[in-house]
Design an enzyme around this catalytic site. Structure first.
Site, mmCIF file in Angstrom:
data_model
loop_
_atom_site.group_PDB
_atom_site.id
_atom_site.type_symbol
_atom_site.label_atom_id
_atom_site.label_comp_id
_atom_site.label_asym_id
_atom_site.label_seq_id
_atom_site.Cartn_x
_atom_site.Cartn_y
_atom_site.Cartn_z
ATOM 1 C CE LYS A 58 0.562 -5.588 -6.382
ATOM 2 N NZ LYS A 58 -0.038 -4.492 -5.830
ATOM 3 C CB VAL A 193 1.747 1.156 -0.371
ATOM 4 C CG1 VAL A 193 1.395 -0.190 -1.060
ATOM 5 C CG2 VAL A 193 1.220 1.277 1.028
ATOM 6 C CB ILE A 194 2.412 3.852 -4.708
ATOM 7 C CG1 ILE A 194 1.125 3.435 -4.577
ATOM 8 C CG2 ILE A 194 3.015 4.361 -6.128
ATOM 9 C CD1 ILE A 194 0.053 4.666 -5.187
ATOM 10 C CB VAL A 247 10.972 17.118 -1.495
ATOM 11 C CG1 VAL A 247 11.031 17.745 -2.986
ATOM 12 C CG2 VAL A 247 11.144 15.868 -1.184
ATOM 13 N N GLY A 281 0.985 9.777 -1.311
ATOM 14 C CA GLY A 281 -0.517 9.599 -0.717
ATOM 15 C C GLY A 281 -1.646 10.052 -1.898
ATOM 16 C CG ASP A 322 -9.321 4.744 -2.301
ATOM 17 O OD1 ASP A 322 -9.586 3.729 -1.335
ATOM 18 O OD2 ASP A 322 -8.596 4.862 -2.904
ATOM 19 C CB ALA A 330 -8.882 -2.673 -3.479
ATOM 20 C CG HIS A 454 6.601 -30.738 7.085
ATOM 21 N ND1 HIS A 454 7.504 -29.483 7.613
ATOM 22 C CD2 HIS A 454 7.584 -31.706 6.677
ATOM 23 C CE1 HIS A 454 8.785 -29.932 7.435
ATOM 24 N NE2 HIS A 454 8.762 -31.174 6.894
#
Ligand code: NAI
Length: 475
Positions: A58, A193-194, A247, A281, A322, A330, A454
């Protein structure tokens, strides 16, 4: 002499450190063991998330987005920038400082909550009367005994056969976050995602980025209407994404990497790049845990086998995050850590797996909770869908970022919200309201009747709820 604890937590990532803090809050005498080292060899608790995952990515996404804005979008606001340049090494040094603040923050939280921290690798030695003996090897050499053990050892990047990570030419998330020069040509394998987050960082800084994805659909697990919108935006930004590829051989030289691959039509291709990121992954990490010494059961993927309450096959041994089944996120690990600590203390900890949000921090961001339209179809659920584009949102126009939409799916009969899918600005923050609504089993009408400030992006969520009932006000 061994040191005695009520609870020993192995691993100081989001699953482990949060479990340790919660158990201590509930009056337990807690130890947390973590081996991660910073550049000076000191403790760096926080796991993959803090050191080489969520937090550093991030930081780099923010820096690279500032650069992208200054390069391409400031002019729209009447701001002229001359002589703009990017110091990638400085950007990475800032990222390292952000990581350190988080490492130090966790050490402070351990002190505040009276959690005993041990810097080293923990492994099971044997079962003893009323608990387990845990050996700590590293900066601290200790023998600990705990009545209850929580294993939170996380995961490692999965390598492609024949292309081991050297973190110099073939990079995992670790190497991808530590590049101090912008590669001219960057290849990525896996557009998950990565792949998308790291591909975005280095594309913004000037790399020519090609992503090779094995599956024929882009972001197959994401609602396909949202995925298509995101794909369009990424391609427009200049990311080259090849779907349905196979690949082949990967040749690693001193100056670059050559990847042989076949495209969806079966045609042979070669991709020559300066660096290759492999993001296909992650695998559960039980290396060095000595699980066999106590008979801790693992499955064929190497994950620790747990039931719905995170109990393993051994009495008094739990596992979270994980290293067990479920999404490698996380916040899922944190929820499991809290629930296990509460169960150990005799409470009824609970994790609602149906309301775990997902976020991909690209630009536009992608965030969702609950089921996708394709899942509802597959499950044979009758549903209503409502979408609202950011193009029709005043705040998004003022921001200058109108890509994407909010999409809400609700039960056709009861109107209960079944899923919300967002692609667009600040989707990561907007999803929180939808998670809360689903946790309270709200209907789309509930959101439609709630006053939203708003001008805010969140009005798009309200409008998507109105769209479920075909009565948007601003579109
Ligand atoms: P991923 O599971 O998100 O994506 C892997 C991609 O690689 C998939 O699209 C898959 O089809 C593809 N793939 C697999 N084998 C392949 C092959 N041989 N050739 C070509 N493509 C192949 O995994 P990723 O991106 O490595 O992330 C790992 C974990 O970290 C995920 O579970 C993710 O949830 C988590 N994470 C979460 C973040 C977030 O919440 N924002 C950020 C980064 C990671």
């Amino acid at each position: 002499m061994s040191k005695q604890f009520d609870v020993i937590v192995i691993g100081g990532g989001p699953g482990g450190y949060i479990a340790a803090i919660r158990a201590a809050q509930l009056g337990k005498n807690v130890a947390c063991v973590d081996e991660w080292k910073n550049a000076k060899g000191g403790p760096a608790p926080g796991g993959t998330c803090t050191n080489v995952g969520c937090i550093p990515s991030k930081a780099l996404l923010q820096s690279s987005e500032h650069f992208e804005q200054a390069s391409h979008h400031f002019a729209d606001h009447g701001i002229a920038v001359k002589g703009l340049s990017m110091d990638a090494a400085k950007m990475v040094a800032r990222k390292d400082a952000v990581v350190k603040q988080n490492n130090d923050g966790i050490l402070y939280l351990f002190k505040k909550n009276k959690v005993s921290f041990f810097h080293g690798r923990a492994s099971f030695a044997k079962a003893v009367d009323g608990g387990y003996e845990i050996k700590v090897a590293g900066t601290a050499e200790e023998t600990l005994v705990g009545q209850q053990i929580i294993v939170a050892t996380g995961s490692n990047a999965r390598a492609l056969p024949g292309a081991a990570f050297d973190e110099s030419m073939v990079l995992s998330n670790e190497g991808a976050l530590a590049l101090t020069e912008v590669p001219k040509k960057l290849g990525l394998i896996g557009s998950g995602v990565i792949g998308l987050e790291m591909g975005s960082v280095w594309r913004r800084l000037g790399s020519e980025v090609t992503i090779l994805e094995g599956l024929p659909d882009f972001l197959g697990a994401v609602d396909q209407q949202i995925a298509k919108e995101a794909h369009k935006a990424f391609v427009k930004q200049g990311l080259k994404i090849e779907l349905g590829v196979k690949v082949g051989d990967i040749k690693v030289g001193k100056k670059g990497v050559s990847v042989a691959w076949t495209n969806a039509k079966g045609e042979a291709q070669t991709l020559d790049v300066d660096k290759l990121i492999v993001s296909i992954g992650r695998v559960p990490n039980t290396i060095g845990l000595n699980a066999e010494a106590v008979g801790l059961q693992l499955d064929e993927r190497g994950a620790i086998v747990v039931d719905g309450d995170c109990k393993t096959n051994l009495p008094g041994v739990w596992a979270v995050g994980d290293v067990v089944r479920g999404p490698m996120l996380a916040h899922k690990a944190e929820e499991e850590g809290v629930a296990v600590a509460e169960r150990i203390a005799g409470q009824h900890g609970h994790v609602d797996f149906n309301t775990i949000p997902w976020v991909i921090y690209t630009s536009p961001e992608i965030a969702w909770v609950g089921r996708t339209e394709q899942q509802l179809k597959k499950d044979g659920v009758a549903y209503k869908a409502g979408t609202f584009p950011f193009l029709a949102n005043g705040r998004a126009r003022a921001l200058g970022d109108t890509t994407g939409m909010v999409k809400m799916l609700a039960d056709a009969t009861s109107d209960e919200i079944l899923g919300v899918h967002i692609v667009g600005p600040m989707a990561s923050e907007l999803i929180a309201e939808c998670v809360l609504a689903m946790a309270f089993r709200a209907s789309s009408e509930d959101i439609a009747r709630v006053c939203h400030a708003h001008p805010t992006l969140s009005e798009s969520t309200k409008e998507a709820a109105l769209a479920v009932d075909k009565r948007t006000l601003n579109f």
